[in-house]
Scaffold this motif. Sequence first.
Motif, short mmCIF file in Angstrom:
data_model
loop_
_atom_site.label_atom_id
_atom_site.label_comp_id
_atom_site.label_asym_id
_atom_site.label_seq_id
_atom_site.Cartn_x
_atom_site.Cartn_y
_atom_site.Cartn_z
N THR A 39 0.81 -1.22 0.00
CA THR A 39 0.00 0.00 0.00
C THR A 39 0.84 1.27 0.00
OG1 THR A 39 -0.13 -0.04 2.40
CG2 THR A 39 -1.92 -1.12 1.18
N HIS A 40 2.15 1.15 -0.15
CA HIS A 40 3.04 2.32 -0.08
C HIS A 40 3.99 2.30 -1.29
CE1 HIS A 40 5.93 4.85 2.61
NE2 HIS A 40 5.53 5.50 1.54
N ILE A 41 3.83 3.30 -2.17
CA ILE A 41 4.65 3.39 -3.38
C ILE A 41 5.24 4.80 -3.48
CG2 ILE A 41 4.61 3.33 -5.92
CD1 ILE A 41 2.35 1.24 -5.66
N ARG A 42 6.51 4.87 -3.86
CA ARG A 42 7.20 6.16 -4.05
C ARG A 42 7.61 6.25 -5.52
NH1 ARG A 42 12.95 7.04 -2.28
NH2 ARG A 42 13.36 9.14 -3.00
N ILE A 43 7.23 7.36 -6.16
CA ILE A 43 7.51 7.57 -7.58
C ILE A 43 8.35 8.83 -7.73
CG2 ILE A 43 6.49 7.92 -9.87
CD1 ILE A 43 3.82 6.85 -8.46
N LEU A 44 9.45 8.72 -8.45
CA LEU A 44 10.27 9.88 -8.79
C LEU A 44 10.20 10.01 -10.31
CD1 LEU A 44 13.31 9.08 -6.52
CD2 LEU A 44 11.65 10.89 -6.18
N THR A 45 9.69 11.14 -10.81
CA THR A 45 9.49 11.30 -12.25
C THR A 45 10.05 12.63 -12.74
OG1 THR A 45 7.89 11.28 -14.05
CG2 THR A 45 7.15 12.22 -11.96
N ILE A 46 10.51 12.62 -13.98
CA ILE A 46 10.93 13.85 -14.66
C ILE A 46 10.03 14.10 -15.87
CG2 ILE A 46 13.32 13.71 -13.89
CD1 ILE A 46 13.97 12.60 -16.75
N ASP A 47 8.93 13.38 -15.95
CA ASP A 47 8.05 13.42 -17.12
C ASP A 47 6.79 14.25 -16.95
OD1 ASP A 47 9.72 11.65 -18.47
OD2 ASP A 47 8.68 9.90 -17.67
N GLN A 48 6.32 14.42 -15.72
CA GLN A 48 5.02 15.03 -15.54
C GLN A 48 5.01 16.03 -14.39
OE1 GLN A 48 3.21 11.13 -15.36
NE2 GLN A 48 1.88 11.73 -17.05
N ALA A 49 4.03 16.93 -14.46
CA ALA A 49 3.76 17.91 -13.41
C ALA A 49 2.35 17.67 -12.90
CB ALA A 49 3.90 19.32 -13.94
N ILE A 71 24.07 22.09 -14.59
CA ILE A 71 22.61 22.04 -14.62
C ILE A 71 22.16 20.84 -13.79
CG2 ILE A 71 20.57 21.80 -16.08
CD1 ILE A 71 22.32 22.98 -18.37
N THR A 72 21.33 21.10 -12.79
CA THR A 72 20.87 20.06 -11.88
C THR A 72 19.37 19.84 -12.09
OG1 THR A 72 22.52 20.78 -10.27
CG2 THR A 72 20.78 19.35 -9.46
N LEU A 73 18.99 18.58 -12.12
CA LEU A 73 17.58 18.19 -12.30
C LEU A 73 17.07 17.56 -11.01
CD1 LEU A 73 15.06 17.57 -14.02
CD2 LEU A 73 16.27 15.56 -14.88
N TYR A 74 15.98 18.12 -10.48
CA TYR A 74 15.34 17.60 -9.28
C TYR A 74 14.02 16.97 -9.69
CZ TYR A 74 18.58 20.70 -6.84
OH TYR A 74 19.71 21.33 -6.38
N PRO A 75 13.87 15.64 -9.59
CA PRO A 75 12.61 14.99 -9.99
C PRO A 75 11.44 15.37 -9.09
CG PRO A 75 14.39 13.38 -9.79
CD PRO A 75 14.88 14.67 -9.19
N LEU A 76 10.24 15.20 -9.61
CA LEU A 76 9.02 15.34 -8.83
C LEU A 76 8.83 14.04 -8.05
CD1 LEU A 76 6.33 16.91 -8.27
CD2 LEU A 76 5.36 15.59 -10.15
N GLU A 77 8.52 14.15 -6.77
CA GLU A 77 8.30 12.96 -5.94
C GLU A 77 6.82 12.82 -5.62
OE1 GLU A 77 9.40 11.27 -1.53
OE2 GLU A 77 10.85 12.52 -2.54
N ILE A 105 -2.89 16.29 -14.20
CA ILE A 105 -1.54 15.78 -14.48
C ILE A 105 -1.22 16.15 -15.92
CG2 ILE A 105 -0.12 13.71 -14.70
CD1 ILE A 105 -1.85 12.47 -12.50
N GLN A 106 -0.07 16.82 -16.11
CA GLN A 106 0.31 17.24 -17.45
C GLN A 106 1.76 16.84 -17.74
OE1 GLN A 106 -0.32 20.69 -14.89
NE2 GLN A 106 -0.46 21.60 -16.66
N ASP A 107 2.07 16.73 -19.02
CA ASP A 107 3.44 16.41 -19.41
C ASP A 107 4.35 17.57 -19.05
OD1 ASP A 107 2.74 13.94 -20.36
OD2 ASP A 107 2.63 14.56 -22.45
N TRP A 108 5.61 17.26 -18.78
CA TRP A 108 6.61 18.26 -18.43
C TRP A 108 7.83 18.03 -19.31
CZ3 TRP A 108 11.57 18.34 -16.25
CH2 TRP A 108 12.00 19.58 -15.77
N ASN A 109 8.41 19.10 -19.83
CA ASN A 109 9.57 18.99 -20.71
C ASN A 109 10.84 19.48 -20.05
OD1 ASN A 109 8.17 18.01 -23.03
ND2 ASN A 109 7.32 20.05 -23.29
N LEU A 110 11.93 18.83 -20.37
CA LEU A 110 13.25 19.19 -19.84
C LEU A 110 13.80 20.38 -20.62
CD1 LEU A 110 14.83 15.66 -19.51
CD2 LEU A 110 14.65 17.32 -17.69
N LYS A 111 13.34 21.58 -20.32
CA LYS A 111 13.82 22.78 -20.99
C LYS A 111 14.14 23.84 -19.96
CE LYS A 111 11.83 23.04 -25.56
NZ LYS A 111 10.89 23.75 -26.41
#
Length: 126
Positions: A39-49, A71-77, A105-111
């Motif tokens: 019942t406990h899941i952790r998701i780290l994504t760089i694809d969506q907001a 350039i540092t990328l911090y994923p959404l948790e 939920i929307q797509d997010w781009n690495l820009k």
Amino acid sequence: MKKNEKIRTPLGIISIFKNEIPERYHCVVEPEILRISETHIRILTIDQAVSWGEEVYSPRLHQNCMNPENITLYPLEIEWNGDKVTVSDHYGMKKWITGEKLPEIQDWNLKLKKLRCNPCRNCGRC
């Protein structure tokens, strides 16, 4: 690295690895779907907001103003534990409980985006 893995959550379908991380970017934590328990899941994504109206939580890119090549990328948790989902990015966190209004939920781009803050407040967002 897996390609375009998806998981269904109470907020909607979340994907990881749809975006490819450019070689020059330093990712603080690699995107992943971690099943801590049934019942406990952790998701780290760089694809969506995830957004609740004007309140947006997304992966964050930080370019060092003194060393622009850094350039540092911090994923959404997104942490899903029972009937609670916590969404957090580099600047904040929001909790969602079953029964509340669903976010978008929307797509997010690495820009990289220039914020054009005048006068500069040295906040680190550029």
